[in-house]
Design a protein around this motif. Structure first.
Motif, PDB file in Angstrom:
ATOM      1  N   PHE A  88       0.855  -1.311   0.149  1.00  0.00           N
ATOM      2  CA  PHE A  88      -0.167  -0.006   0.091  1.00  0.00           C
ATOM      3  C   PHE A  88       0.973   1.308  -0.024  1.00  0.00           C
ATOM      4  N   GLN A  89       2.005   1.149   0.748  1.00  0.00           N
ATOM      5  CA  GLN A  89       2.711   2.389   0.829  1.00  0.00           C
ATOM      6  C   GLN A  89       3.536   2.755  -0.264  1.00  0.00           C
ATOM      7  N   ILE A 118      -3.513   3.669  -2.309  1.00  0.00           N
ATOM      8  CA  ILE A 118      -4.686   2.870  -1.948  1.00  0.00           C
ATOM      9  C   ILE A 118      -5.698   2.620  -3.218  1.00  0.00           C
ATOM     10  N   ASN A 119      -5.647   3.506  -4.365  1.00  0.00           N
ATOM     11  CA  ASN A 119      -6.345   3.052  -5.369  1.00  0.00           C
ATOM     12  C   ASN A 119      -5.715   1.983  -6.281  1.00  0.00           C
ATOM     13  N   SER A 154      -7.739  -1.757   8.021  1.00  0.00           N
ATOM     14  CA  SER A 154      -8.394  -0.445   7.978  1.00  0.00           C
ATOM     15  C   SER A 154      -7.325   0.901   7.779  1.00  0.00           C
ATOM     16  N   TYR A 214      -5.788   0.922   4.864  1.00  0.00           N
ATOM     17  CA  TYR A 214      -4.727   0.589   3.810  1.00  0.00           C
ATOM     18  C   TYR A 214      -5.635  -0.093   2.637  1.00  0.00           C
ATOM     19  N   THR A 215      -7.049  -0.388   2.693  1.00  0.00           N
ATOM     20  CA  THR A 215      -7.505  -0.457   1.289  1.00  0.00           C
ATOM     21  C   THR A 215      -8.964  -0.218   1.729  1.00  0.00           C
ATOM     22  N   GLU A 216      -9.641   0.102   0.639  1.00  0.00           N
ATOM     23  CA  GLU A 216     -10.944   0.542   0.539  1.00  0.00           C
ATOM     24  C   GLU A 216     -11.969  -0.611  -0.047  1.00  0.00           C
ATOM     25  N   ILE A 256     -14.255  -0.050   4.603  1.00  0.00           N
ATOM     26  CA  ILE A 256     -13.979  -1.083   3.795  1.00  0.00           C
ATOM     27  C   ILE A 256     -15.223  -1.377   3.089  1.00  0.00           C
TER      28      ILE A 256
END
Length: 308
Positions: free
Chosen positions: A105-106, A110-111, A143, A145-147, A191
């Motif tokens: 993620f970093q 996030i997209n 939470s 780190y992703t949607e 999420i």
């Protein structure tokens, strides 16, 4: 066009050296799994490859190559489930995979990353109650780190029945219980729960049933609209843009019991022995007299910026 690396095997987990060699040489050769004598050459060039889609249970081997891959747009799905070695024999500990997810993620943003919690199966160990509890714990860790979290239920393909004879279908009542509970948990942690090829039965409970690897998914990752040619999905209930997969069946070393991509362990062992990281093929080499067919590749970018 979109290149997929994870429908037939887990390239990120087991063949990262080979994949990066292909990226550096700029092309890959792929045998049609249903017609072995038909070989296609795909150029791995950002001019025609709009996005590389990764589906993996272990992104760790690819993390050291992320900077080199940045000339390509990417979308990552990382599968993290509550199952142990009894179901997923060679998948790393979930705690480690979640930390690698955060590292990814970093690097990607996030997209460009999503979580898969699938396939969902029920037995005496992995009960509905345990799934709900473990899912809540994982959501808490991931939470921010992703949607997105994609869910699906086990499909009893012939390969699955052969390798996992004790598996059973998740009933409609159980599916609704999962969908309702997971949607409520996901809402608490920011999420969105998406269902993969499961119809619209879970939509009334807050589950997004519009697909997982959709055109919108890739447009959001790329930041640009796509003009994707009309093409039938592999399954009627699937609305995903599956792209072109460069993997091969019977090559995934995770050996998950529910896997649809491996027929048996002997095939996997044989193919792994035939793997050469320097070969343009994932498995084997070009035989005398074989003809290579060059794929028709064009960019799907329409060069209009997106507000996704």
């Amino acid at each position: 066009m979109i290149i997929n690396t994870g429908m037939r095997t887990d390239i990120s987990a087991f063949y990262s050296e080979w994949f990066m060699n292909r990226i550096r040489e700029g092309y890959v050769l792929v045998r049609n799994p249903y017609r072995q004598d038909w070989i296609t050459r795909y150029e791995l060039d950002p001019e025609v490859v709009d996005c590389i889609a990764f589906c993996t249970k272990n992104p760790a081997p690819m993390l050291k190559h992320i900077d080199e891959l940045k000339r390509f747009h990417q979308y990552w799905f990382v599968t993290i489930t509550p199952y142990g070695n009894d179901v997923e024999p060679n998948v790393p500990p979930k705690e480690q995979v979640m930390q690698d997810f955060i590292t990814l993620f970093q690097a990607a943003g996030i997209n460009c990353i999503g979580w898969r919690y699938d396939p969902i199966l029920i037995d005496s160990t992995y009960t509905l109650e345990r799934h709900i509890s473990d899912f809540d714990t994982m959501c808490k860790t991931l939470s921010g780190y992703t949607e997105v979290c994609v869910i699906s239920f086990i499909d009893l393909y012939e390969k699955v029945k052969w390798n996992f004879p004790q598996a059973r279908t998740v009933t409609p009542k159980e599916r609704i219980a999962f969908g309702k509970a997971f949607a409520e948990i996901g809402k608490r942690y920011g999420i969105t729960i998406k269902a993969c090829a499961e119809g619209n039965d879970l939509a009334p409970y807050g589950v997004d049933c519009n697909g997982c690897m959709t055109q919108e998914t890739f447009e959001t990752a790329i930041g640009c609209s796509l003009d994707i040619p009309k093409k039938k999905s592999q399954r009627a209930e699937c609305s995903c843009v599956l792209g072109t997969d460069i993997g091969a069946y019977d090559t995934c070393g995770h050996l998950c019991k529910y896997c649809y991509a491996n027929y048996n362990r002997e095939n996997v062992r044989r193919n792994i022995r035939q793997h050469d990281p320097k070969s343009p093929f994932l498995v084997g080499t070009l035989c005398e007299g074989e003809v290579i067919h060059k794929a028709e590749q064009v960019s799907w970018l329409n060069n209009q910026l997106s507000f996704f």
